[in-house]
Design an enzyme around this catalytic site. Structure first.
Site, PDB file in Angstrom:
ATOM      1  CG  ASP A  98      -0.337 -23.292   2.350  1.00  0.00           C
ATOM      2  OD1 ASP A  98      -0.935 -22.388   2.258  1.00  0.00           O
ATOM      3  OD2 ASP A  98      -0.985 -24.182   3.156  1.00  0.00           O
ATOM      4  N   GLY A 111       5.954   6.368  -4.162  1.00  0.00           N
ATOM      5  CA  GLY A 111       6.402   4.966  -4.157  1.00  0.00           C
ATOM      6  C   GLY A 111       6.688   4.605  -2.854  1.00  0.00           C
ATOM      7  CG  HIS A 121      -4.234 -11.899  -1.287  1.00  0.00           C
ATOM      8  ND1 HIS A 121      -5.163 -11.533  -2.234  1.00  0.00           N
ATOM      9  CD2 HIS A 121      -3.657 -10.604  -0.848  1.00  0.00           C
ATOM     10  CE1 HIS A 121      -5.367 -10.132  -2.339  1.00  0.00           C
ATOM     11  NE2 HIS A 121      -4.437  -9.829  -1.453  1.00  0.00           N
ATOM     12  CB  SER A 177       3.692   8.962   1.489  1.00  0.00           C
ATOM     13  OG  SER A 177       3.103   7.823   0.777  1.00  0.00           O
ATOM     14  CG  ASP A 210       7.036   8.053  -0.714  1.00  0.00           C
ATOM     15  OD1 ASP A 210       6.399   7.299   0.082  1.00  0.00           O
ATOM     16  OD2 ASP A 210       6.567   9.091  -1.230  1.00  0.00           O
ATOM     17  CB  THR A 215      -3.153 -22.718   5.607  1.00  0.00           C
ATOM     18  OG1 THR A 215      -2.983 -22.472   4.188  1.00  0.00           O
ATOM     19  CG2 THR A 215      -3.732 -24.282   5.713  1.00  0.00           C
ATOM     20  CG  HIS A 227      -2.154  -1.063   0.848  1.00  0.00           C
ATOM     21  ND1 HIS A 227      -3.638  -0.589   1.039  1.00  0.00           N
ATOM     22  CD2 HIS A 227      -2.146  -2.315   1.015  1.00  0.00           C
ATOM     23  CE1 HIS A 227      -4.239  -1.529   0.797  1.00  0.00           C
ATOM     24  NE2 HIS A 227      -3.517  -2.702   0.596  1.00  0.00           N
ATOM     25  CG  ASP A 228       4.995   3.447   1.766  1.00  0.00           C
ATOM     26  OD1 ASP A 228       4.217   4.514   1.793  1.00  0.00           O
ATOM     27  OD2 ASP A 228       6.005   3.398   1.660  1.00  0.00           O
TER      28      ASP A 228
END
Length: 367
Positions: free
Chosen positions: A225, A91, A200, A95, A93, A220, A72-73
């Site tokens: 995995d 990017g 994920h 923020s 950084d 899991t 997310h950053d």
């Protein structure tokens, strides 16, 4: 065969690099650790603080959310907009931490406020920039998750001086076209988007459905995995909480959440075969993730800064291996007949089904 050949080449190069590293002079730190560069010595106390007091040495909510925060950053950055002379984020950084009051309230970032607040408390005890801290914590997060790869960490990013604009982080209700285009803008091809989504396998949703925080994306979430790729391909039957929440699709298991974006990318003809290839290939799984994570962690870093950055990857611990009992499988109550195949090139693999009553997934522990 081509991928296996590539892995063989990579292994040879790694062996040569390993032999070279063995001859590299190491520096003794005041903490008693050794590293290849004295600048990395300062990271060992920070590492121990994060591992013990933020993650509690466990692959749970705080580790999961720290890995999420790296994305997310970093992805809040648009080279195409910059080429037009428009500021569109810096990017990786920091923020999202430095301007948390603004960025954590963007819709795509909802739920990141908690991990940002926790990380800020740890960072306040040390001398490290926000940009480096976020990526360092993300690399360490993988090291507490069995089966995960060890990823690199470079020290020396510049911190943000202004917040990133809204609208750069993909949402789970975005179309596949929009998600692929957004990530292509920062350098990831369609198949590499699938590689990024490997994250994920150790993730959960807090704010997609506010009534069921910490709901995992697979059965899991405590290990790195391939179950996420298997279970996303199963036919959905119910929602884990409220019905018809924006950004959510039907899940195959009680207590498991399926993001609409994951559902669609798993079935899109541009990505379905790459998705399916991960279901029974742990080796490929752990070989590809470090590549995309390494590039993600350097988004927005200019060449002059990159030239001065220090490789402190040897500060990152090697993650524990997968348990011997961990093999690709269908959850109890599911079989090959529950698969919704989407790859036209090859049939979906067959896996054993876990014995016992139908699998039910518990929320990720919040330590």
């Amino acid at each position: 065969m081509a991928f296996k050949a590539l892995l063989t080449l990579v292994s040879v190069v790694a062996a040569i690099q390993g032999a070279s590293a063995a001859l590299t002079r190491r520096v003794s730190c005041a903490s008693g650790h050794t590293t290849t560069n004295a600048a990395c010595c300062a990271l060992f106390p920070i590492r121990d603080d994060i591992m013990e007091n933020l993650f509690h040495n466990t692959c749970a909510e705080e580790a999961h959310e720290s890995l999420r925060l790296t994305f997310h950053d970093a992805v809040a950055f648009s080279p195409s907009a910059a080429a037009r002379g428009v500021f569109a984020g810096g990017g990786a950084d920091g923020s999202i931490m430095l301007f948390a009051d603004k960025e954590t309230n963007f819709h795509a970032n909802l739920g990141t406020d908690e991990i940002v607040a926790l990380q800020k408390k740890v960072r306040a005890r040390h001398n490290i920039g926000a940009a480096d801290f976020i990526q360092f914590a993300g690399a360490l997060a993988l090291s507490v998750c069995p089966g995960a790869p060890q990823i690199e960490f470079l020290l020396g990013r510049k911190d943000a001086t202004r917040p990133a604009p809204d609208g750069l982080v993909p949402e789970p209700f975005d179309s596949v076209d929009k998600i692929l285009a957004r990530l292509l803008d920062v350098g990831f091809q369609d198949f590499e988007v699938v590689w990024l989504l490997s994250a994920h396998t150790i993730a959960a949703a807090d704010r997609v459905d506010d009534t069921i925080p910490r709901t995992p994306f697979d059965s899991t979430p405590e290990i790195f995995d391939t179950q996420f790729f298997i279970e996303t391909q199963l036919k959905g039957t119910s929602f884990p909480g409220l019905a018809n929440v924006q950004g959510e699709s039907l899940s195959p298991l009680r207590g498991e959440m399926r993001l609409q974006s994951d559902f669609l990318i798993a079935r899109d003809n541009r990505t379905a075969c790459e998705w399916q290839s991960f279901t029974n290939d742990q080796e490929k799984f752990v070989e590809t993730f470090p590549d995309v994570m390494g590039r993600l962690a350097l988004l927005g870093v200019d060449n002059s800064t990159l030239a001065r950055m220090v490789d402190c990857s040897d500060v990152i611990p090697v993650p524990p291996p997968l348990p011997a009992s961990s093999i690709p499988h269908f959850p109890a109550g599911k079989t090959i007949n529950d698969v919704e195949p989407a790859c036209a090139d090859t049939p979906f693999p067959t896996f054993p089904t876990d014995p016992g009553p139908a699998t039910s997934v518990r929320p990720v522990p919040n330590l």
